[in-house]
Design a protein around this motif. Structure first.
Motif, PDB file in Angstrom:
ATOM      1  N   SER A  96      39.373  47.900  39.767  1.00 53.97           N
ATOM      2  CA  SER A  96      39.718  46.928  40.708  1.00 53.97           C
ATOM      3  C   SER A  96      40.901  45.945  40.083  1.00 53.97           C
ATOM      4  CB  SER A  96      38.536  45.851  41.137  1.00 53.97           C
ATOM      5  OG  SER A  96      37.562  46.799  41.851  1.00 53.97           O
ATOM      6  N   LYS A  97      41.911  45.716  40.920  1.00 53.42           N
ATOM      7  CA  LYS A  97      43.000  44.641  40.779  1.00 53.42           C
ATOM      8  C   LYS A  97      42.618  43.211  41.053  1.00 53.42           C
ATOM      9  CE  LYS A  97      45.338  48.155  38.887  1.00 53.42           C
ATOM     10  NZ  LYS A  97      45.145  48.138  37.679  1.00 53.42           N
ATOM     11  N   TRP A  98      43.034  42.240  40.434  1.00 52.61           N
ATOM     12  CA  TRP A  98      42.598  40.791  40.877  1.00 52.61           C
ATOM     13  C   TRP A  98      43.081  40.392  42.182  1.00 52.61           C
ATOM     14  CZ3 TRP A  98      39.490  37.144  40.288  1.00 52.61           C
ATOM     15  CH2 TRP A  98      39.856  36.108  40.899  1.00 52.61           C
ATOM     16  N   GLU A  99      44.306  40.823  42.420  1.00 58.35           N
ATOM     17  CA  GLU A  99      44.859  40.620  43.846  1.00 58.35           C
ATOM     18  C   GLU A  99      43.842  41.062  44.950  1.00 58.35           C
ATOM     19  OE1 GLU A  99      47.160  38.576  44.885  1.00 58.35           O
ATOM     20  OE2 GLU A  99      47.430  37.953  42.772  1.00 58.35           O
ATOM     21  N   LYS A 102      40.552  39.054  45.007  1.00 56.44           N
ATOM     22  CA  LYS A 102      40.465  37.623  45.261  1.00 56.44           C
ATOM     23  C   LYS A 102      39.646  37.190  46.672  1.00 56.44           C
ATOM     24  CE  LYS A 102      44.525  35.998  44.779  1.00 56.44           C
ATOM     25  NZ  LYS A 102      45.570  35.109  44.204  1.00 56.44           N
ATOM     26  N   SER A 103      39.699  37.936  47.653  1.00 56.55           N
ATOM     27  CA  SER A 103      39.383  37.709  48.834  1.00 56.55           C
ATOM     28  C   SER A 103      38.003  37.789  48.786  1.00 56.55           C
ATOM     29  CB  SER A 103      40.031  38.767  49.884  1.00 56.55           C
ATOM     30  OG  SER A 103      39.479  40.036  49.660  1.00 56.55           O
ATOM     31  N   LEU A 104      37.439  38.261  47.968  1.00 56.56           N
ATOM     32  CA  LEU A 104      35.745  38.570  47.758  1.00 56.56           C
ATOM     33  C   LEU A 104      35.038  37.061  47.206  1.00 56.56           C
ATOM     34  CD1 LEU A 104      35.323  41.779  45.926  1.00 56.56           C
ATOM     35  CD2 LEU A 104      35.017  41.443  48.232  1.00 56.56           C
ATOM     36  N   PHE A 105      36.213  36.110  46.800  1.00 59.62           N
ATOM     37  CA  PHE A 105      35.649  34.888  46.341  1.00 59.62           C
ATOM     38  C   PHE A 105      36.175  33.769  47.593  1.00 59.62           C
ATOM     39  CE2 PHE A 105      36.276  37.235  42.567  1.00 59.62           C
ATOM     40  CZ  PHE A 105      35.042  37.413  41.992  1.00 59.62           C
ATOM     41  N   ASP A 107      38.002  30.234  48.742  1.00 57.32           N
ATOM     42  CA  ASP A 107      38.874  29.661  48.426  1.00 57.32           C
ATOM     43  C   ASP A 107      38.687  28.640  47.308  1.00 57.32           C
ATOM     44  OD1 ASP A 107      40.843  30.937  50.179  1.00 57.32           O
ATOM     45  OD2 ASP A 107      40.854  29.410  51.652  1.00 57.32           O
ATOM     46  N   ARG A 108      37.560  27.941  47.522  1.00 55.87           N
ATOM     47  CA  ARG A 108      37.061  26.984  46.565  1.00 55.87           C
ATOM     48  C   ARG A 108      36.772  27.603  45.016  1.00 55.87           C
ATOM     49  NH1 ARG A 108      32.470  22.345  47.557  1.00 55.87           N
ATOM     50  NH2 ARG A 108      32.872  21.187  45.678  1.00 55.87           N
ATOM     51  N   GLN A 109      36.118  28.561  45.169  1.00 56.54           N
ATOM     52  CA  GLN A 109      35.796  29.424  43.964  1.00 56.54           C
ATOM     53  C   GLN A 109      37.114  29.934  43.243  1.00 56.54           C
ATOM     54  OE1 GLN A 109      33.008  32.430  45.286  1.00 56.54           O
ATOM     55  NE2 GLN A 109      31.782  31.662  43.831  1.00 56.54           N
ATOM     56  N   VAL A 110      38.249  30.320  44.046  1.00 54.91           N
ATOM     57  CA  VAL A 110      39.433  30.830  43.405  1.00 54.91           C
ATOM     58  C   VAL A 110      39.976  29.818  42.872  1.00 54.91           C
ATOM     59  CG1 VAL A 110      41.617  31.855  43.968  1.00 54.91           C
ATOM     60  CG2 VAL A 110      39.681  32.919  44.983  1.00 54.91           C
ATOM     61  N   ALA A 111      39.995  28.590  43.451  1.00 56.59           N
ATOM     62  CA  ALA A 111      40.717  27.236  43.065  1.00 56.59           C
ATOM     63  C   ALA A 111      39.889  26.697  41.688  1.00 56.59           C
ATOM     64  CB  ALA A 111      40.792  26.205  44.081  1.00 56.59           C
ATOM     65  N   SER A 112      38.720  27.066  41.738  1.00 56.64           N
ATOM     66  CA  SER A 112      37.895  26.677  40.405  1.00 56.64           C
ATOM     67  C   SER A 112      38.140  27.555  39.393  1.00 56.64           C
ATOM     68  CB  SER A 112      36.589  26.290  40.524  1.00 56.64           C
ATOM     69  OG  SER A 112      35.964  27.368  40.845  1.00 56.64           O
ATOM     70  N   PHE A 113      38.474  28.747  39.773  1.00 56.58           N
ATOM     71  CA  PHE A 113      38.723  29.564  38.556  1.00 56.58           C
ATOM     72  C   PHE A 113      40.313  29.756  38.127  1.00 56.58           C
ATOM     73  CE2 PHE A 113      34.931  32.092  40.597  1.00 56.58           C
ATOM     74  CZ  PHE A 113      34.003  31.299  39.573  1.00 56.58           C
ATOM     75  N   GLY A 114      41.063  28.879  38.760  1.00 66.74           N
ATOM     76  CA  GLY A 114      42.514  28.858  38.475  1.00 66.74           C
ATOM     77  C   GLY A 114      42.747  28.875  37.070  1.00 66.74           C
ATOM     78  N   PHE A 115      42.143  28.694  36.272  1.00 70.13           N
ATOM     79  CA  PHE A 115      42.536  28.313  34.740  1.00 70.13           C
ATOM     80  C   PHE A 115      42.419  29.777  34.307  1.00 70.13           C
ATOM     81  CE2 PHE A 115      38.078  28.549  34.603  1.00 70.13           C
ATOM     82  CZ  PHE A 115      37.619  29.177  33.538  1.00 70.13           C
ATOM     83  N   ILE A 116      41.733  30.532  34.684  1.00 68.03           N
ATOM     84  CA  ILE A 116      41.585  32.099  34.217  1.00 68.03           C
ATOM     85  C   ILE A 116      42.654  32.645  34.316  1.00 68.03           C
ATOM     86  CG2 ILE A 116      40.393  34.313  34.358  1.00 68.03           C
ATOM     87  CD1 ILE A 116      38.014  32.509  35.561  1.00 68.03           C
ATOM     88  N   ASP A 117      43.431  33.043  32.880  1.00 63.10           N
ATOM     89  CA  ASP A 117      44.604  33.759  33.113  1.00 63.10           C
ATOM     90  C   ASP A 117      44.592  35.287  33.340  1.00 63.10           C
ATOM     91  OD1 ASP A 117      43.812  34.848  30.545  1.00 63.10           O
ATOM     92  OD2 ASP A 117      45.069  33.356  29.483  1.00 63.10           O
ATOM     93  N   LEU A 118      45.632  36.000  33.383  1.00 62.42           N
ATOM     94  CA  LEU A 118      45.633  37.390  33.543  1.00 62.42           C
ATOM     95  C   LEU A 118      44.860  38.285  32.499  1.00 62.42           C
ATOM     96  CD1 LEU A 118      48.978  37.924  35.359  1.00 62.42           C
ATOM     97  CD2 LEU A 118      46.361  38.095  36.495  1.00 62.42           C
TER      98      LEU A 118
END
Length: 132
Positions: A96-99, A102-105, A107-118
């Motif tokens: 799986s690719k991150w892009e 992302k839709s599985l999470f 918006d709030r979860q994606v925002a809270s995981f914003g610190f996670i780098d590639l």
């Protein structure tokens, strides 16, 4: 209150005002000399006591350390939650690719995981338990 206490409180107030005016983002890596340089143009005459400056700097430095530790614990907790979500999801596989994920999470979860780098995402894309 004796004169030394009064002078300390005055110096402390002046230093804190200088930190606000200079918008100093003090971190645990700062030295007293770095701090002196950063606030020098915001400190009025007469020159303040080096002892008072050192005490206030140490207080601010301790607060910065505590804030950094709290932030590191928060990032670690979020990384653990993210890791668990990746492993628990049936839709996410090692290829799986991150892009695409992302839709599985929400918006709030994606925002809270914003610190996670590639780099972390790539590392987590290794073999997952539910791929067996």
């Amino acid at each position: 209150m004796d004169e030394l206490e009064k002078q300390y409180l005055d110096d402390k107030s002046q230093i804190k005002d200088a930190v606000r005016m200079a918008e100093i983002g003090l971190t645990s890596a700062w030295t007293l000399d770095d701090f002196k340089v950063a606030i020098a143009k915001y400190i009025s005459s007469p020159p303040m006591s080096d002892t008072n400056l050192k005490f206030v700097f140490e207080e601010l430095l301790e607060r910065a350390r505590e804030k950094e530790e709290k932030e590191a614990k928060k990032r670690e907790r979020l990384a653990d939650e993210f890791y668990e979500l990746l492993h628990a999801s049936k839709e996410i596989t090692a290829s799986s690719k991150w892009e695409g994920c992302k839709s599985l999470f929400g918006d709030r979860q994606v925002a809270s995981f914003g610190f996670i780098d590639l780099e972390l995402v790539t590392r987590l894309q290794g073999p997952l338990e539910n791929d067996n």
